[in-house]
Motif scaffolding. Structure first.
Motif, PDB file in Angstrom:
ATOM      1  N   LEU A  66       0.830  -1.205   0.000  1.00  0.00           N
ATOM      2  CA  LEU A  66       0.000   0.000   0.000  1.00  0.00           C
ATOM      3  C   LEU A  66       0.867   1.259   0.000  1.00  0.00           C
ATOM      4  CD1 LEU A  66      -2.797   1.345   0.233  1.00  0.00           C
ATOM      5  CD2 LEU A  66      -2.514   1.256   2.716  1.00  0.00           C
ATOM      6  N   GLU A  67       1.930   1.266   0.796  1.00  0.00           N
ATOM      7  CA  GLU A  67       2.811   2.433   0.852  1.00  0.00           C
ATOM      8  C   GLU A  67       3.401   2.739  -0.521  1.00  0.00           C
ATOM      9  OE1 GLU A  67       6.936   3.872   3.106  1.00  0.00           O
ATOM     10  OE2 GLU A  67       5.943   2.001   3.708  1.00  0.00           O
ATOM     11  N   ARG A  68       3.894   1.662  -1.181  1.00  0.00           N
ATOM     12  CA  ARG A  68       4.486   1.861  -2.508  1.00  0.00           C
ATOM     13  C   ARG A  68       3.428   2.262  -3.523  1.00  0.00           C
ATOM     14  NH1 ARG A  68       9.245   2.960  -0.755  1.00  0.00           N
ATOM     15  NH2 ARG A  68      10.555   1.172  -0.156  1.00  0.00           N
ATOM     16  N   CYS A  69       2.249   1.662  -3.440  1.00  0.00           N
ATOM     17  CA  CYS A  69       1.159   2.000  -4.369  1.00  0.00           C
ATOM     18  C   CYS A  69       0.831   3.487  -4.293  1.00  0.00           C
ATOM     19  CB  CYS A  69      -0.100   1.194  -4.042  1.00  0.00           C
ATOM     20  SG  CYS A  69      -0.070  -0.492  -4.649  1.00  0.00           S
ATOM     21  N   GLU A  70       0.720   3.991  -3.069  1.00  0.00           N
ATOM     22  CA  GLU A  70       0.322   5.377  -2.925  1.00  0.00           C
ATOM     23  C   GLU A  70       1.410   6.335  -3.386  1.00  0.00           C
ATOM     24  OE1 GLU A  70      -1.110   5.682   1.116  1.00  0.00           O
ATOM     25  OE2 GLU A  70      -3.110   5.031   0.455  1.00  0.00           O
ATOM     26  N   GLN A  71       2.677   5.939  -3.253  1.00  0.00           N
ATOM     27  CA  GLN A  71       3.754   6.753  -3.808  1.00  0.00           C
ATOM     28  C   GLN A  71       3.648   6.810  -5.339  1.00  0.00           C
ATOM     29  OE1 GLN A  71       7.273   4.836  -2.300  1.00  0.00           O
ATOM     30  NE2 GLN A  71       7.187   5.866  -0.302  1.00  0.00           N
ATOM     31  N   ILE A  72       3.417   5.642  -5.931  1.00  0.00           N
ATOM     32  CA  ILE A  72       3.312   5.566  -7.399  1.00  0.00           C
ATOM     33  C   ILE A  72       2.108   6.344  -7.900  1.00  0.00           C
ATOM     34  CG2 ILE A  72       2.866   3.986  -9.333  1.00  0.00           C
ATOM     35  CD1 ILE A  72       4.557   1.893  -7.711  1.00  0.00           C
ATOM     36  N   LEU A  73       0.960   6.166  -7.268  1.00  0.00           N
ATOM     37  CA  LEU A  73      -0.254   6.862  -7.697  1.00  0.00           C
ATOM     38  C   LEU A  73      -0.112   8.372  -7.545  1.00  0.00           C
ATOM     39  CD1 LEU A  73      -2.921   4.425  -6.206  1.00  0.00           C
ATOM     40  CD2 LEU A  73      -2.362   4.746  -8.634  1.00  0.00           C
ATOM     41  N   SER A  74       0.596   8.796  -6.496  1.00  0.00           N
ATOM     42  CA  SER A  74       0.829  10.231  -6.309  1.00  0.00           C
ATOM     43  C   SER A  74       1.688  10.795  -7.431  1.00  0.00           C
ATOM     44  CB  SER A  74       1.508  10.463  -4.960  1.00  0.00           C
ATOM     45  OG  SER A  74       1.815  11.823  -4.787  1.00  0.00           O
ATOM     46  N   LEU A  75       2.745  10.045  -7.816  1.00  0.00           N
ATOM     47  CA  LEU A  75       3.603  10.500  -8.920  1.00  0.00           C
ATOM     48  C   LEU A  75       2.837  10.548 -10.235  1.00  0.00           C
ATOM     49  CD1 LEU A  75       6.916   8.585  -8.095  1.00  0.00           C
ATOM     50  CD2 LEU A  75       6.532  11.056  -7.984  1.00  0.00           C
ATOM     51  N   VAL A  76       1.952   9.575 -10.456  1.00  0.00           N
ATOM     52  CA  VAL A  76       1.136   9.572 -11.673  1.00  0.00           C
ATOM     53  C   VAL A  76       0.253  10.815 -11.718  1.00  0.00           C
ATOM     54  CG1 VAL A  76      -0.750   8.398 -12.868  1.00  0.00           C
ATOM     55  CG2 VAL A  76       1.175   7.069 -11.976  1.00  0.00           C
ATOM     56  N   GLU A  77      -0.345  11.172 -10.568  1.00  0.00           N
ATOM     57  CA  GLU A  77      -1.191  12.369 -10.522  1.00  0.00           C
ATOM     58  C   GLU A  77      -0.380  13.632 -10.824  1.00  0.00           C
ATOM     59  OE1 GLU A  77      -3.224  12.629  -6.826  1.00  0.00           O
ATOM     60  OE2 GLU A  77      -4.374  10.770  -7.129  1.00  0.00           O
ATOM     61  N   VAL A  78       0.835  13.705 -10.252  1.00  0.00           N
ATOM     62  CA  VAL A  78       1.697  14.857 -10.517  1.00  0.00           C
ATOM     63  C   VAL A  78       2.030  14.939 -12.005  1.00  0.00           C
ATOM     64  CG1 VAL A  78       4.007  15.837 -10.133  1.00  0.00           C
ATOM     65  CG2 VAL A  78       2.664  14.961  -8.198  1.00  0.00           C
ATOM     66  N   ALA A  79       2.383  13.793 -12.599  1.00  0.00           N
ATOM     67  CA  ALA A  79       2.725  13.770 -14.021  1.00  0.00           C
ATOM     68  C   ALA A  79       1.546  14.211 -14.880  1.00  0.00           C
ATOM     69  CB  ALA A  79       3.179  12.365 -14.422  1.00  0.00           C
ATOM     70  N   GLU A  80       0.360  13.732 -14.552  1.00  0.00           N
ATOM     71  CA  GLU A  80      -0.831  14.099 -15.315  1.00  0.00           C
ATOM     72  C   GLU A  80      -1.128  15.583 -15.183  1.00  0.00           C
ATOM     73  OE1 GLU A  80      -3.779  11.462 -13.784  1.00  0.00           O
ATOM     74  OE2 GLU A  80      -3.258   9.821 -15.176  1.00  0.00           O
ATOM     75  N   ASP A  81      -0.969  16.124 -13.964  1.00  0.00           N
ATOM     76  CA  ASP A  81      -1.201  17.555 -13.756  1.00  0.00           C
ATOM     77  C   ASP A  81      -0.210  18.392 -14.563  1.00  0.00           C
ATOM     78  OD1 ASP A  81      -3.297  17.088 -12.057  1.00  0.00           O
ATOM     79  OD2 ASP A  81      -2.128  17.356 -10.209  1.00  0.00           O
ATOM     80  N   GLU A  82       1.068  17.955 -14.570  1.00  0.00           N
ATOM     81  CA  GLU A  82       2.080  18.709 -15.311  1.00  0.00           C
ATOM     82  C   GLU A  82       1.784  18.712 -16.804  1.00  0.00           C
ATOM     83  OE1 GLU A  82       5.982  18.138 -12.411  1.00  0.00           O
ATOM     84  OE2 GLU A  82       5.725  16.852 -14.165  1.00  0.00           O
ATOM     85  N   VAL A  83       1.382  17.557 -17.332  1.00  0.00           N
ATOM     86  CA  VAL A  83       1.062  17.470 -18.759  1.00  0.00           C
ATOM     87  C   VAL A  83      -0.150  18.331 -19.091  1.00  0.00           C
ATOM     88  CG1 VAL A  83       0.243  15.934 -20.580  1.00  0.00           C
ATOM     89  CG2 VAL A  83       2.125  15.226 -19.107  1.00  0.00           C
ATOM     90  N   GLN A  84      -1.179  18.301 -18.233  1.00  0.00           N
ATOM     91  CA  GLN A  84      -2.365  19.110 -18.478  1.00  0.00           C
ATOM     92  C   GLN A  84      -2.047  20.595 -18.425  1.00  0.00           C
ATOM     93  OE1 GLN A  84      -5.044  17.566 -15.544  1.00  0.00           O
ATOM     94  NE2 GLN A  84      -5.545  15.736 -16.745  1.00  0.00           N
TER      95      GLN A  84
END
Length: 308
Positions: A66-84
């Motif tokens: 769960l800890e690793r999942c939430e780190q990965i999902l957080s990075l994905v959200e950051v990447a998506e926000d930056e692209v948008q």
């Protein structure tokens, strides 16, 4: 298996404590959430959750995952926000190339205007009369001056056009006299360009009587830039051809005057080239739009000076 979607399902189940609530968040069914968790545990070969009819509890492996999942999902959200953000408001660096005279006469002012609107964009500007390989050398775009449209696999946008005019200093004309026809130029010091894109040994002029050629075989000086030509003319070394935009500052100040005003060189187009013809990024597209909006008016202002 959609790993990111399964990670989201796992995280939602843990935080809501319910497969049904997680299914609602992901707009799917409880059965589908249960299937995703089973597939995930089968894929990892370890149990992540202990489930009873009343509660869901993480195993030790589940806590780590769960800890690793939430780190990965957080990075994905950051990447998506930056692209948008890249598609909504331009940020970052634009690496551009411009022919030297265009850069001096127009591009600096255009960059200043653009950054007032988009201050988060920075520029890396190279001014050279050598056309770079945009892809290999990492440029976002180039501004070129040439007689015919570029034949390239890049995106191309015509920004306007200019032409060359004959100029000389008042001091030169006082001593040598003022030519009135192409034939008169044979008695004058005609300065040439060392430029592979232009004929080295002649001027081609267009006037009231059509096309005229002027030999530069006896030219006392050849230079390789518009700035050098303007300087040579200001020093009274002869008569030369300058693009209207390069001559305009000296014409305004009176250090040069236009001669044979009915004659000019052929039309040269000004073009923006950028690597992607289909979908340039927001920095490049807004910069090209900025050029299309403002450069024609700047060119027209210099053309009006010649008419006056």
């Amino acid at each position: 298996m959609d790993v990111l979607q399964v990670m989201r399902a796992f995280s939602y189940v843990v935080h809501t404590g319910s497969l049904t609530a997680a299914a609602a968040r992901l707009e799917t069914t409880t059965a589908n959430i249960s299937r995703m968790l089973a597939n995930l545990e089968a894929h990892l070969h370890i149990r992540l959750l202990n489930r009873t009819t009343r509660r869901i509890a993480l195993t030790e492996a589940g806590k780590l995952y769960l800890e690793r999942c939430e780190q990965i999902l957080s990075l994905v959200e950051v990447a998506e926000d930056e692209v948008q953000q890249q598609h909504s408001r331009p940020v970052g660096q634009l690496r551009i190339h411009a022919m030297h005279g265009l850069g001096q006469s127009y591009v600096m002012d255009l960059i200043n205007r653009y950054r007032k609107r988009y201050p988060q964009v920075t520029f890396n500007l190279t001014m050279s009369n050598h056309m770079p390989d945009l892809l290999e050398e990492g440029y976002d775009m180039s501004i070129l001056l040439q007689e015919t449209p570029p034949v390239v696999s890049y995106g191309v946008k015509e920004l306007g056009a200019t032409h060359g005019i004959l100029c000389a200093s008042p001091d030169y004309l006082r001593v040598a006299g003022t030519p009135e026809t192409p034939e008169d130029l044979r008695q004058h010091a005609c300065l040439g360009f060392c430029d592979p894109s232009r004929p080295v040994d002649e001027w081609v002029l267009y006037g009231p009587h059509g096309r005229a050629q002027v030999s530069l075989a006896e030219s006392p000086l050849r230079v390789d830039s518009e700035e050098a030509m303007r300087s040579a003319l200001t020093c009274a070394l002869g008569i030369g051809l300058l693009p209207a935009y390069a001559a305009a500052p000296a014409l305004r100040s009176g250090t040069l005057v236009q001669v044979m005003t009915d004659y000019r060189s052929g039309r040269c187009g000004i073009y923006a080239l950028y690597p992607s013809a289909r979908r340039p990024d927001v920095r490049t597209s807004t910069w090209v739009d900025h050029l299309v909006c403002h450069l024609p008016g700047m060119l027209a202002g210099d053309a009006a000076l010649l008419c006056a």
